[in-house]
Design a protein around this motif. Sequence first.
Motif, PDB file in Angstrom:
ATOM      1  N   LEU A 124      57.210  47.233  29.954  1.00  0.00           N
ATOM      2  CA  LEU A 124      58.303  48.131  29.565  1.00  0.00           C
ATOM      3  C   LEU A 124      59.082  48.551  30.800  1.00  0.00           C
ATOM      4  CD1 LEU A 124      56.567  50.420  26.918  1.00  0.00           C
ATOM      5  CD2 LEU A 124      58.526  48.931  26.507  1.00  0.00           C
ATOM      6  N   VAL A 125      58.354  48.883  31.857  1.00  0.00           N
ATOM      7  CA  VAL A 125      58.957  49.112  33.181  1.00  0.00           C
ATOM      8  C   VAL A 125      58.349  48.061  34.099  1.00  0.00           C
ATOM      9  CG1 VAL A 125      59.312  50.698  35.099  1.00  0.00           C
ATOM     10  CG2 VAL A 125      59.174  51.600  32.768  1.00  0.00           C
ATOM     11  N   ASP A 126      59.186  47.181  34.612  1.00  0.00           N
ATOM     12  CA  ASP A 126      58.722  46.007  35.343  1.00  0.00           C
ATOM     13  C   ASP A 126      57.695  46.361  36.421  1.00  0.00           C
ATOM     14  OD1 ASP A 126      58.697  43.282  35.841  1.00  0.00           O
ATOM     15  OD2 ASP A 126      60.220  43.438  37.407  1.00  0.00           O
ATOM     16  N   LYS A 127      56.542  45.700  36.361  1.00  0.00           N
ATOM     17  CA  LYS A 127      55.452  45.821  37.332  1.00  0.00           C
ATOM     18  C   LYS A 127      54.749  47.176  37.304  1.00  0.00           C
ATOM     19  CE  LYS A 127      57.802  42.628  40.443  1.00  0.00           C
ATOM     20  NZ  LYS A 127      58.449  42.441  41.739  1.00  0.00           N
ATOM     21  N   ILE A 128      55.136  48.075  36.361  1.00  0.00           N
ATOM     22  CA  ILE A 128      54.544  49.415  36.350  1.00  0.00           C
ATOM     23  C   ILE A 128      53.890  49.754  35.016  1.00  0.00           C
ATOM     24  CG2 ILE A 128      55.016  51.888  36.588  1.00  0.00           C
ATOM     25  CD1 ILE A 128      57.266  51.219  38.476  1.00  0.00           C
ATOM     26  N   ASP A 184      63.139  61.005  31.845  1.00  0.00           N
ATOM     27  CA  ASP A 184      64.029  60.014  32.440  1.00  0.00           C
ATOM     28  C   ASP A 184      63.563  58.602  32.092  1.00  0.00           C
ATOM     29  OD1 ASP A 184      66.107  58.961  33.977  1.00  0.00           O
ATOM     30  OD2 ASP A 184      64.975  59.096  35.848  1.00  0.00           O
ATOM     31  N   MET A 185      62.242  58.356  32.182  1.00  0.00           N
ATOM     32  CA  MET A 185      61.689  57.048  31.832  1.00  0.00           C
ATOM     33  C   MET A 185      61.962  56.732  30.368  1.00  0.00           C
ATOM     34  SD  MET A 185      57.712  55.720  31.923  1.00  0.00           S
ATOM     35  CE  MET A 185      57.384  56.484  33.492  1.00  0.00           C
ATOM     36  N   LEU A 225      64.034  54.030  38.174  1.00  0.00           N
ATOM     37  CA  LEU A 225      63.611  54.028  39.581  1.00  0.00           C
ATOM     38  C   LEU A 225      63.848  52.659  40.234  1.00  0.00           C
ATOM     39  CD1 LEU A 225      60.229  56.012  39.382  1.00  0.00           C
ATOM     40  CD2 LEU A 225      62.494  56.887  39.979  1.00  0.00           C
ATOM     41  N   GLY A 226      64.902  51.978  39.787  1.00  0.00           N
ATOM     42  CA  GLY A 226      65.233  50.677  40.355  1.00  0.00           C
ATOM     43  C   GLY A 226      64.517  49.502  39.724  1.00  0.00           C
ATOM     44  N   PHE A 227      63.627  49.758  38.753  1.00  0.00           N
ATOM     45  CA  PHE A 227      62.875  48.691  38.085  1.00  0.00           C
ATOM     46  C   PHE A 227      63.500  48.382  36.724  1.00  0.00           C
ATOM     47  CE2 PHE A 227      59.861  50.632  40.981  1.00  0.00           C
ATOM     48  CZ  PHE A 227      59.217  49.547  41.548  1.00  0.00           C
ATOM     49  N   ASN A 228      63.577  47.108  36.376  1.00  0.00           N
ATOM     50  CA  ASN A 228      64.084  46.721  35.061  1.00  0.00           C
ATOM     51  C   ASN A 228      63.187  47.262  33.955  1.00  0.00           C
ATOM     52  OD1 ASN A 228      66.259  45.235  36.089  1.00  0.00           O
ATOM     53  ND2 ASN A 228      65.005  43.397  36.321  1.00  0.00           N
ATOM     54  N   THR A 229      63.776  47.555  32.803  1.00  0.00           N
ATOM     55  CA  THR A 229      63.014  48.008  31.644  1.00  0.00           C
ATOM     56  C   THR A 229      63.276  47.088  30.464  1.00  0.00           C
ATOM     57  OG1 THR A 229      64.738  49.479  30.783  1.00  0.00           O
ATOM     58  CG2 THR A 229      63.186  50.432  32.366  1.00  0.00           C
TER      59      THR A 229
END
Length: 198
Positions: A12-16, A39-40, A51-55
């Motif tokens: 959902l949030v790339d790499k996280i 925010d997420m 935070l700069g990561f693709n979703t």
Amino acid sequence: MLQEHIAPLEYLVDKIIPTIGLSLLGAPSKYFKSYMCIDMAICIAEGVKFLGFNTKKSGVLYMDLESTKRRPQARLRQVLNGAECPDNLHIVTSEEKVAKIGNGLEFQLESQLSEYPDIGFVIIDVLKKVRPEQKRGQGDYDRDYEDLGALKEFADSHNICILVIHHTRKMRDPDDPFNELAGSSGVMGVLDAALVIS
């Protein structure tokens, strides 16, 4: 086993934050955990970077169980800063009498998923609000593993991600921030992903 095709892990949030399973966000009190999760939630609901990561765009259920409607409304207005709130972001507050794990919470989540089938991400703010009382004679490890295991089982069986917000201990660990999460080692034992704000 080695010949079986298994789809690669998606996020959902790339790499996280993975698309399926149980994740946890831990931090001390007043470290803006709820703001971060609002925010997420907005970013995932809109499919824009967090935070700069693709979703990956998905409907979101945000369960703000420490607040009446006033506080999440104020926070949403601050984070959105005049933008429209996405219509696939659904918010539940303490006014709606959310049940405990194993005592009705799963049924309530089922109802929300039936009403809004686009929901792929559920945020529970905070874990303590949905935990049942510790059973007599039950150790901390068994309690943590059972409670969080029930949430993971629900998430896995419904192909969604559940993120629980949790607190950390006052004692810092300079070598491993995940040791700062409140509770036993059973907490980390169940999770698919963990984040700690330090």
